[in-house]
Motif scaffolding. Structure first.
Motif, PDB file in Angstrom:
ATOM      1  N   SER A 126      16.642  49.515  43.669  1.00  0.00           N
ATOM      2  CA  SER A 126      17.484  49.566  44.864  1.00  0.00           C
ATOM      3  C   SER A 126      18.947  49.829  44.490  1.00  0.00           C
ATOM      4  O   SER A 126      19.653  50.531  45.203  1.00  0.00           O
ATOM      5  CB  SER A 126      17.354  48.286  45.677  1.00  0.00           C
ATOM      6  OG  SER A 126      17.861  47.199  44.970  1.00  0.00           O
ATOM      7  N   ARG A 127      19.384  49.281  43.352  1.00  0.00           N
ATOM      8  CA  ARG A 127      20.753  49.548  42.899  1.00  0.00           C
ATOM      9  C   ARG A 127      20.937  51.035  42.608  1.00  0.00           C
ATOM     10  O   ARG A 127      21.956  51.635  42.970  1.00  0.00           O
ATOM     11  CB  ARG A 127      21.035  48.695  41.661  1.00  0.00           C
ATOM     12  CG  ARG A 127      22.478  48.621  41.294  1.00  0.00           C
ATOM     13  CD  ARG A 127      22.744  47.579  40.226  1.00  0.00           C
ATOM     14  NE  ARG A 127      21.943  47.776  39.033  1.00  0.00           N
ATOM     15  CZ  ARG A 127      21.207  46.822  38.461  1.00  0.00           C
ATOM     16  NH1 ARG A 127      21.173  45.609  38.976  1.00  0.00           N
ATOM     17  NH2 ARG A 127      20.502  47.078  37.375  1.00  0.00           N
ATOM     18  N   LYS A 130      20.961  53.031  45.954  1.00  0.00           N
ATOM     19  CA  LYS A 130      22.242  52.877  46.643  1.00  0.00           C
ATOM     20  C   LYS A 130      23.296  53.772  46.004  1.00  0.00           C
ATOM     21  O   LYS A 130      24.139  54.348  46.685  1.00  0.00           O
ATOM     22  CB  LYS A 130      22.714  51.422  46.592  1.00  0.00           C
ATOM     23  CG  LYS A 130      21.969  50.502  47.510  1.00  0.00           C
ATOM     24  CD  LYS A 130      22.501  49.098  47.332  1.00  0.00           C
ATOM     25  CE  LYS A 130      21.608  48.095  47.987  1.00  0.00           C
ATOM     26  NZ  LYS A 130      22.072  46.726  47.734  1.00  0.00           N
ATOM     27  N   LYS A 131      23.238  53.892  44.673  1.00  0.00           N
ATOM     28  CA  LYS A 131      24.228  54.699  43.954  1.00  0.00           C
ATOM     29  C   LYS A 131      24.090  56.179  44.288  1.00  0.00           C
ATOM     30  O   LYS A 131      25.090  56.892  44.396  1.00  0.00           O
ATOM     31  CB  LYS A 131      24.061  54.474  42.453  1.00  0.00           C
ATOM     32  CG  LYS A 131      25.204  54.976  41.635  1.00  0.00           C
ATOM     33  CD  LYS A 131      25.167  54.421  40.235  1.00  0.00           C
ATOM     34  CE  LYS A 131      24.337  55.300  39.351  1.00  0.00           C
ATOM     35  NZ  LYS A 131      24.375  54.899  37.935  1.00  0.00           N
ATOM     36  N   ASN A 133      22.829  57.309  47.103  1.00  0.00           N
ATOM     37  CA  ASN A 133      22.848  57.406  48.574  1.00  0.00           C
ATOM     38  C   ASN A 133      21.483  57.694  49.193  1.00  0.00           C
ATOM     39  O   ASN A 133      21.400  58.358  50.221  1.00  0.00           O
ATOM     40  CB  ASN A 133      23.863  58.454  49.045  1.00  0.00           C
ATOM     41  CG  ASN A 133      25.273  58.044  48.731  1.00  0.00           C
ATOM     42  OD1 ASN A 133      25.592  56.855  48.739  1.00  0.00           O
ATOM     43  ND2 ASN A 133      26.105  59.010  48.407  1.00  0.00           N
ATOM     44  N   LEU A 135      19.564  54.982  49.830  1.00  0.00           N
ATOM     45  CA  LEU A 135      19.514  53.766  50.635  1.00  0.00           C
ATOM     46  C   LEU A 135      20.917  53.467  51.139  1.00  0.00           C
ATOM     47  O   LEU A 135      21.897  53.804  50.474  1.00  0.00           O
ATOM     48  CB  LEU A 135      19.038  52.575  49.794  1.00  0.00           C
ATOM     49  CG  LEU A 135      17.556  52.449  49.502  1.00  0.00           C
ATOM     50  CD1 LEU A 135      17.320  51.273  48.561  1.00  0.00           C
ATOM     51  CD2 LEU A 135      16.743  52.271  50.758  1.00  0.00           C
ATOM     52  N   LYS A 137      24.326  51.420  51.773  1.00  0.00           N
ATOM     53  CA  LYS A 137      25.046  50.522  50.860  1.00  0.00           C
ATOM     54  C   LYS A 137      24.799  49.050  51.188  1.00  0.00           C
ATOM     55  O   LYS A 137      24.850  48.192  50.328  1.00  0.00           O
ATOM     56  CB  LYS A 137      26.549  50.800  50.904  1.00  0.00           C
ATOM     57  CG  LYS A 137      26.926  52.184  50.430  1.00  0.00           C
ATOM     58  CD  LYS A 137      26.774  52.318  48.951  1.00  0.00           C
ATOM     59  CE  LYS A 137      27.232  53.695  48.524  1.00  0.00           C
ATOM     60  NZ  LYS A 137      26.886  53.988  47.159  1.00  0.00           N
ATOM     61  N   TRP A 139      21.946  47.779  52.306  1.00  0.00           N
ATOM     62  CA  TRP A 139      20.523  47.431  52.211  1.00  0.00           C
ATOM     63  C   TRP A 139      20.335  46.395  51.121  1.00  0.00           C
ATOM     64  O   TRP A 139      20.897  46.497  50.040  1.00  0.00           O
ATOM     65  CB  TRP A 139      19.700  48.671  51.876  1.00  0.00           C
ATOM     66  CG  TRP A 139      18.221  48.467  51.976  1.00  0.00           C
ATOM     67  CD1 TRP A 139      17.455  48.642  53.081  1.00  0.00           C
ATOM     68  CD2 TRP A 139      17.329  48.051  50.937  1.00  0.00           C
ATOM     69  NE1 TRP A 139      16.151  48.368  52.797  1.00  0.00           N
ATOM     70  CE2 TRP A 139      16.040  47.997  51.488  1.00  0.00           C
ATOM     71  CE3 TRP A 139      17.490  47.716  49.610  1.00  0.00           C
ATOM     72  CZ2 TRP A 139      14.922  47.628  50.760  1.00  0.00           C
ATOM     73  CZ3 TRP A 139      16.383  47.332  48.874  1.00  0.00           C
ATOM     74  CH2 TRP A 139      15.117  47.301  49.448  1.00  0.00           C
ATOM     75  N   LYS A 140      19.556  45.360  51.430  1.00  0.00           N
ATOM     76  CA  LYS A 140      19.328  44.305  50.449  1.00  0.00           C
ATOM     77  C   LYS A 140      17.891  43.845  50.554  1.00  0.00           C
ATOM     78  O   LYS A 140      17.375  43.650  51.653  1.00  0.00           O
ATOM     79  CB  LYS A 140      20.284  43.145  50.695  1.00  0.00           C
ATOM     80  CG  LYS A 140      20.220  42.081  49.637  1.00  0.00           C
ATOM     81  CD  LYS A 140      21.344  41.100  49.811  1.00  0.00           C
ATOM     82  CE  LYS A 140      21.093  39.950  48.873  1.00  0.00           C
ATOM     83  NZ  LYS A 140      22.037  39.769  47.857  1.00  0.00           N
TER      84      LYS A 140
END
Length: 151
Positions: A126-127, A130-131, A133, A135, A137, A139-140
């Motif tokens: 997920s990290r 996110k980097k 794009n 997902l 920013k 989203w957890k």
């Protein structure tokens, strides 16, 4: 290249054929394949399942050689791409199944350890998404509400 949660080194790989043009025995053209891909996505199949269906049932070995685009790119253009990337989705699904197993058998220490490894893979992936794009920013991954993602 070493494995993430293992001491062994993986060596087996598959290679894509060097010839980048589509085989001459394929009778389908780009539009027919595009319509077929969109229809399968509307039925609920993921990109890898669509690729397996095209390979096994339709005789199309590589979509990129025929259409010039990968399956996920075709789905994105038509607005049918999944919200969560497929590998992350299946890791979340696996974590849900392990968590259900742990509710039934609380003394299973090995499954508890494997759940920690699965969830660390989820956080790492997920990290990355996110980097790049894929997902949002904000989203957890939340293990308590993970069943909402796994549908």
């Amino acid at each position: 290249m070493a494995k993430m949660h293992n001491k062994k080194k993986g060596i087996s790989r598959s290679l894509i054929p060097f010839q980048r043009s589509s085989p001459v025995w394929i009778e389908k053209n780009f539009e027919k394949v595009k319509i077929l891909i969109c229809g399968l996505a509307k039925k609920g199949l993921g990109p890898s399942q669509i690729g397996i269906y095209l390979r096994d049932c339709q005789g199309i070995p590589l979509t990129k050689n025929l259409t010039g685009k990968k399956i996920l790119r075709i789905l994105k253009i038509n607005g049918l791409s999944p919200e969560i990337p497929e590998d992350l989705f299946f890791l979340i699904k696996k974590a849900i199944n392990v968590r259900k197993h742990l509710e039934r058998s609380k003394k299973d220490k090995d499954s508890k350890f494997r759940l920690i490894l699965i969830e660390s893979k989820i956080h790492r992936l997920s990290r990355y998404y996110k980097k790049v794009n894929r997902l949002p920013k904000n989203w957890k991954y939340d293990s308590q509400n993970a069943s909402l993602y796994g549908k």
